[in-house]
Write an enzyme that holds these catalytic residues in place. Sequence first.
Site, PDB file in Angstrom:
ATOM      1  N   ARG A 177       0.867  -1.180  -0.010  1.00 52.80           N
ATOM      2  CA  ARG A 177      -0.027  -0.006  -0.066  1.00 52.80           C
ATOM      3  C   ARG A 177       0.751   1.222   0.020  1.00 52.80           C
ATOM      4  NH1 ARG A 177      -2.120  -3.733  -1.618  1.00 52.80           N
ATOM      5  NH2 ARG A 177      -3.930  -4.811  -0.722  1.00 52.80           N
ATOM      6  N   SER A 226     -11.560   0.264   2.429  1.00 56.53           N
ATOM      7  CA  SER A 226     -10.852  -0.163   3.728  1.00 56.53           C
ATOM      8  C   SER A 226     -10.122   0.950   4.390  1.00 56.53           C
ATOM      9  CB  SER A 226      -9.650  -1.132   3.214  1.00 56.53           C
ATOM     10  OG  SER A 226      -9.918  -2.309   2.828  1.00 56.53           O
ATOM     11  N   GLU A 296      -5.396   3.632   5.858  1.00 55.45           N
ATOM     12  CA  GLU A 296      -5.270   3.537   4.710  1.00 55.45           C
ATOM     13  C   GLU A 296      -6.065   4.619   3.620  1.00 55.45           C
ATOM     14  OE1 GLU A 296      -6.544  -0.142   1.672  1.00 55.45           O
ATOM     15  OE2 GLU A 296      -5.342  -0.762   3.125  1.00 55.45           O
TER      16      GLU A 296
END
Length: 313
Positions: A177, A226, A296
């Site tokens: 990520r 998310s 995130e």
Amino acid sequence: MTQAAHTPTIDRLPKVRGKLREGASLAKVTWFQVGGPADVMFRPADSQDLAAFLRDKPTDIPVTVVGVGSNLLVRDGGLRGVVVRLGRPFTDVTVTGDEIHAGAGALDGNVAQVAQEAGLAGLEFLSGIPGTIGGALRMNAGAYGREMHDILISAEAIDSKGNIHTLAVNEMGLTYRHCNIPDDWIFTKAVLRGTPGDRDEIAGKIAEIQDARNASQPVRARTGGSTFANPTPKRAWEVIDAAGCRGLTIGGAQISPQHCNFMINLGDASAADLEELGEEVRRRVREDSGIDLRWEIRRIGERLGQSIVGKDA
């Protein structure tokens, strides 16, 4: 106070071939449907228009890129400077051999669909990621066992001075990520690689991903995808659930009872409600397990009554 401080941002910007709009609503373009306005929104006509704008604009005016707003929380005070949205000129998706050339504004799901129609496998996971290719590059997005690093050949990006760069996948520092490309560079396109496969089998995999996503995630709610990155070796939803946060509500914001790594705007949430809820979850998880969850969701802009701009860790 300088003359620039008295002059509206839009009057200080260079001429463009695209569109400039003052006071544009950002709540209308984010999935959470919250947040204050942008001083100016810029929709460039093409990469050259964007490069010229970045080269010629005053250096003190900040620039923020916003895609389809699927993994974004804009604070209630809005965004100073210019918000760049890559619209239709950046959404083309074409196939050459086993390569898929996709504009940064192309929806991830559309790219997966074009690959399927061309009989190219390996990109099915993109159908489970709500966002654009530009956002997927920025965060090395992934789902269902694959991530952008696995399919990326190269990407094009424009730096803050208007220089256009072509970056090979091994130059981007892609990790979980994250990518190492400077935050003020703007991705404009990507070249992805597929593997020849059976169209029906690929379509079946995409359908399985869609069914799994619909069954496990609040896809019809005002959400932002998310909320936290998975803390190795555990999953974020597991530690959130263990800390008793499933269904936790602050103001109009709630942790989804269906999937507790998703926050939901129940209808009247403010950005402050959502951010406070996320921070409360982080506090409870830290207290329960010692794990420090990392956001995130990208959080940007000013809080009402404050002058805090940008994103936090």
